[in-house]
Design an enzyme around this catalytic site. Structure first.
Site, PDB file in Angstrom:
ATOM      1  CE  LYS A 206     -49.357  71.994  -0.761  1.00 61.99           C
ATOM      2  NZ  LYS A 206     -50.385  72.905  -1.629  1.00 61.99           N
ATOM      3  CD  GLU A 212     -43.877  61.238 -11.230  1.00 59.70           C
ATOM      4  OE1 GLU A 212     -44.251  61.170 -10.271  1.00 59.70           O
ATOM      5  OE2 GLU A 212     -44.579  61.231 -12.319  1.00 59.70           O
ATOM      6  N   GLY A 267     -48.348  74.150  -5.548  1.00 62.65           N
ATOM      7  CA  GLY A 267     -47.098  73.719  -6.054  1.00 62.65           C
ATOM      8  C   GLY A 267     -46.535  74.337  -6.951  1.00 62.65           C
ATOM      9  NE  ARG A 268     -51.502  75.504 -10.689  1.00 61.21           N
ATOM     10  CZ  ARG A 268     -52.308  74.493 -10.314  1.00 61.21           C
ATOM     11  NH1 ARG A 268     -51.603  73.513  -9.783  1.00 61.21           N
ATOM     12  NH2 ARG A 268     -53.603  74.831  -9.981  1.00 61.21           N
ATOM     13  CD  GLU A 353     -50.314  70.941 -12.045  1.00 55.35           C
ATOM     14  OE1 GLU A 353     -49.659  71.747 -11.225  1.00 55.35           O
ATOM     15  OE2 GLU A 353     -49.981  69.812 -12.525  1.00 55.35           O
ATOM     16  CG  HIS A 384     -33.440  79.269 -37.978  1.00 53.36           C
ATOM     17  ND1 HIS A 384     -32.907  79.633 -39.295  1.00 53.36           N
ATOM     18  CD2 HIS A 384     -32.663  80.318 -37.119  1.00 53.36           C
ATOM     19  CE1 HIS A 384     -32.071  80.822 -39.075  1.00 53.36           C
ATOM     20  NE2 HIS A 384     -32.408  81.146 -37.791  1.00 53.36           N
ATOM     21  CE  LYS A 512     -50.103  62.992  -9.285  1.00 59.39           C
ATOM     22  NZ  LYS A 512     -50.476  63.864  -7.846  1.00 59.39           N
TER      23      LYS A 512
END
Ligand code: F6P
Length: 548
Positions: A206, A212, A267-268, A353, A384, A512
Site C-alpha cells: 500500500k 521487506e 492493509g489488514r 494490529e 497433540h 521500524k
C-alpha cells in the site's frame, strides 16, 4: 458513547459475572436440555453454537445492552457510510465498499468511490484473464507459469491464506509463490526454482515504502537483470498494487501495470481490493467474485440483524465477556481443517494490529484491558501439542472451533474422525472430569484405592472452559468470504466497546525507525555513536560472526 449508561451496564455485567461464576457449564447443560437451541444461530451459511460459553440468557441481554450503550449501531453505520472513523489519520474505513454488490454511491469527501472500485476491478479481471489464458507473455514470448507475490502483513496474509484455504478451487492458473520475510533464505529458495522468462512478480505494498517488500522486490529485479533481462523488458514481468503510484513507477513499473489502492482501505482489510489479485490468479475471477459476495452478504447481516441474532455482534460481545469479565488474556482459533490452517495467523494480524491498543478515541488511556492475544493452529494437530494446557492449565483460553462439515476429498473415514475430534474437544472443555469420576474409573480398572485417590488428582479436569463452534457446509469461496468478514466485524465490535480506533497501527512505527538506525550502525563499525549496552553487545557479536 453515553458514558454514564455504558459504565452502569459495565457494572451490571461485573455483578452478573459473580453470579455466573458460581455455576458450572456442565450443570447449565443438565438443567436446560434446549440450551444449545436457544444459544445458537445461523446466517449466511454459518452456524454459530455459543452455548458452551459461561452465560445465561440474562448475560446475553446485558451484553447487548452494553453494545447498545456503546452506540455500536451508530458507529457501524458511520463506518459503512464512509465517515472518517480512523481519527488519527483522518481516513474513512471502507473495505466494505470493495465488496458492495450494487453501485449505490459511497462518498468519501463528497466523491463517489464506487466507479473507481469498479474500474480497478475490471482492470484486475482483464490481467487475470490474460495470465490465466496464457495471453500475457514474458519478454521472450513464453507464457507465465509462476507468479511471485511480494508483500508483507496485510499485503501478504490475506492473499496467501485465502489461496491456501481454497486449494480445491485452484485450477488452471499459474503457480503462486509468496515471499514476505526479509530473511533472504526465503527469497533465495523460491527464486532458485523459478525461471525469469515465465515468472510474473506482483509487488503488493500500500505504501510502497516497506523495507521487506522493497528489498525483496529489488533483489528480484536484480535476479532478472542477472539473467540478461533489460529494464524495458521488465514491463512484462512486474505489476504493483499500491496507493503510492508514483513510487511504484519510480521503481520501474510502467503506469499501466500499477493497480491503485486507496487510503480508505487498511492493509489488514485489503484482500478485497487489487491486493487480492493473487487469489483471482489462482481461482479465477468468478471465484474471486463469489468471495466478495460472501463478504457482502455478511456485511448486510451485520447491518440489519438485531444484535441478539447478529453473528459478529454476538462473537464480539462474548469475547468481551470472556476477556474483561473473566480475565481471559488469550483467545484460540482452532480450525478443524487442513485448508484453514493459516486462518489463525490471518485473524491474529487483523485482530491484534487493530485492537492491541491502550489509547482511546477520546485520547484517554483505557481503564480496562483490550485486545486478547490471538493464536491457534489446525486440529487435530493441536490436540497433540497444546490442548493439554487448554484442558488442565491454569489459564482459561476461550476457543473458536471452526469446522467445515463436508469434506473436499473422498478418503474413507477421515472426515468423520476429524469432526468427532472437534466436537469432542469442545465437549471435554465444557464438562471436564471431576475427581470423583476419575477416582471411580481408576478403581473400576483395578487400581488400589489409596493410589487411585492420588492419580485421580492428576486426571481430574476442571471443565467449564468456554468455546464457540462455527460450522458451515463447505469451504467455498463464498463461505470463506463470509467467515473473513465475520471476524473483521467481530474485531470492529470489540474496538467499539473498548473505544479504540481499530484502523491505525502506530505501535509498529518505532521498531521500524530503530531498525533503520541499527542497520546504519552495522555498516559503520567505526562510528563513535553509542547505543544502549545490550544493543552494542549484540552488534559486536554480529560483526564478529561476519568478519571476513
Ligand atoms: O505492519 C505494519 C503494516 O503497515 C501493516 O499494517 C501492513 O499491512 C504492512 O505493514 C505492509 O504495509 P504495506 O502494504 O504498505 O507494504
Amino acid at each position: 458513547m453515553l458514558m454514564d449508561t455504558f459504565n452502569d451496564k459495565w457494572r451490571e455485567l461485573q455483578q452478573h459475572s459473580v453470579e455466573v461464576e458460581s455455576s458450572h457449564l456442565r450443570d447449565l447443560f443438565a438443567s436446560d436440555p434446549k440450551r444449545a437451541e436457544s444459544l445458537s444461530l445461523s446466517a449466511c451459511g454459518l452456524n454459530l453454537d455459543y452455548s458452551k460459553n459461561r452465560i445465561t440468557a440474562k448475560t446475553r441481554t446485558l451484553l447487548m445492552d452494553l453494545a447498545q450503550s456503546a452506540q455500536l449501531a451508530e458507529k457501524r453505520d458511520a463506518m459503512f457510510a464512509g465517515a472518517p472513523i480512523n481519527n488519527t489519520e483522518n481516513r474513512s474505513v471502507l473495505h466494505t465498499a470493495l465488496r458492495q454488490q450494487d453501485s449505490k454511491p459511497v462518498l468519501v469527501d463528497g466523491v463517489d468511490i464506487m466507479p473507481q472500485i469498479k474500474a480497478v476491478r475490471l482492470k484486475v479481471e482483464a490481467v487475470v484473464n490474460q495470465v490465466r489464458d496464457q495471453q500475457w507473455l514474458g519478454y521472450s514470448g513464453k507464457c507465465i507459469t509462476d507468479v511471485l507475490n511480494l508483500g508483507i502483513g496485510g499485503s501478504f496474509l490475506g492473499p496467501k491464506i485465502v489461496t491456501t484455504s481454497l486449494k480445491p478451487y485452484v485450477q488452471g492458473g499459474p503457480k503462486q509463490h509468496f515471499v514476505a520475510n526479509i530473511d533472504g533464505n526465503h527469497l533465495h529458495d523460491v527464486l532458485t526454482n523459478l525461471n525469469p522468462e515465465t515468472t510474473l512478480v506482483l509487488i503488493a505494498s500500500k505504501s510502497f515504502n516497506t523495507q521487506e517488500t522493497l528489498t525483496n522486490a529489488e533483489s528480484t529485479r536484480q535476479w532478472f537483470y542477472d539473467y540478461g533481462v533489460t529494464f524495458e523488458q521488465l514491463n512484462r514481468h512486474f505489476i504493483a498494487i499500491s496507493s503510492n503510484v508514483s513510487k511504484a513507477v519510480a521503481f520501474g513499473i510502467s503506469g499501466d501495470n500499477v493497480f491503485p489502492m486507496w487510503d480508505w482501505v487498511g492493509g489488514r482489510y485489503s484482500l478485497w481490493s487489487a491486493i487480492g489479485m493473487p487469489i483471482a490468479m489462482a481461482i479465477g475471477n468468478q471465484g474471486f467474485t463469489e468471495l466478495l459476495k460472501g463478504a457482502a452478504d455478511l456485511d448486510q447481516h451485520f447491518k440489519e440483524a438485531p444484535f441478539e441474532q447478529n453473528l459478529p455482534v454476538l462473537m464480539g460481545m462474548l469475547g468481551v465477556w470472556n476477556h474483561n469479565f473473566f480475565g481471559c488474556q488469550t483467545h484460540a482459533l482452532l480450525p478443524y481443517s487442513h485448508y484453514l490452517r493459516g486462518f489463525p495467523a490471518y485473524v491474529q494480524q487483523m485482530d491484534m494490529e487493530s485492537n492491541g491498543k491502550s489509547c482511546q478515541l477520546n485520547n484517554e488511556i483505557v481503564s480496562s484491558t483490550t485486545g486478547p492475544v490471538i493464536w491457534g493452529a489446525e486440529g487435530t494437530n493441536g490436540q497433540h501439542a497444546f490442548h493439554q494446557l487448554l484442558h488442565q492449565g491454569t489459564s482459561v483460553v476461550p476457543v473458536d472451533f471452526i469446522q467445515p462439515l463436508v469434506a473436499e476429498h473422498n478418503m474413507n473415514g477421515h472426515q468423520d474422525m476429524l469432526v468427532a475430534n472437534c466436537f469432542a474437544q469442545s465437549k471435554t472443555l465444557m464438562q471436564g472430569k471431576t475427581h470423583q469420576q476419575a477416582y471411580d474409573e481408576l478403581v473400576a480398572s483395578g487400581m488400589e484405592e489409596a493410589l487411585a485417590k492420588v492419580i485421580a488428582k492428576h486426571k481430574a479436569m476442571p471443565g467449564n472452559r468456554p468455546s464457540n463452534t462455527l460450522t458451515f457446509d463447505r469451504l467455498t469461496p463464498y463461505q470463506l468470504g463470509t467467515l473473513i468478514a465475520l471476524y473483521e466485524h467481530k474485531v470492529f465490535v470489540q474496538g467499539v466497546i473498548w473505544n479504540l480506533n481499530s484502523f491505525d497501527q502506530w505501535g509498529v512505527e518505532l521498531g521500524k525507525i530503530l531498525g533503520d538506525d541499527i542497520l546504519s550502525r552495522i555498516g559503520q563499525p567505526n562510528s563513535t555513536e553509542r547505543s544502549d549496552s545490550s544493543t552494542e553487545l549484540l552488534l559486536a557479536q554480529y560483526r564478529d560472526a561476519n568478519k571476513s
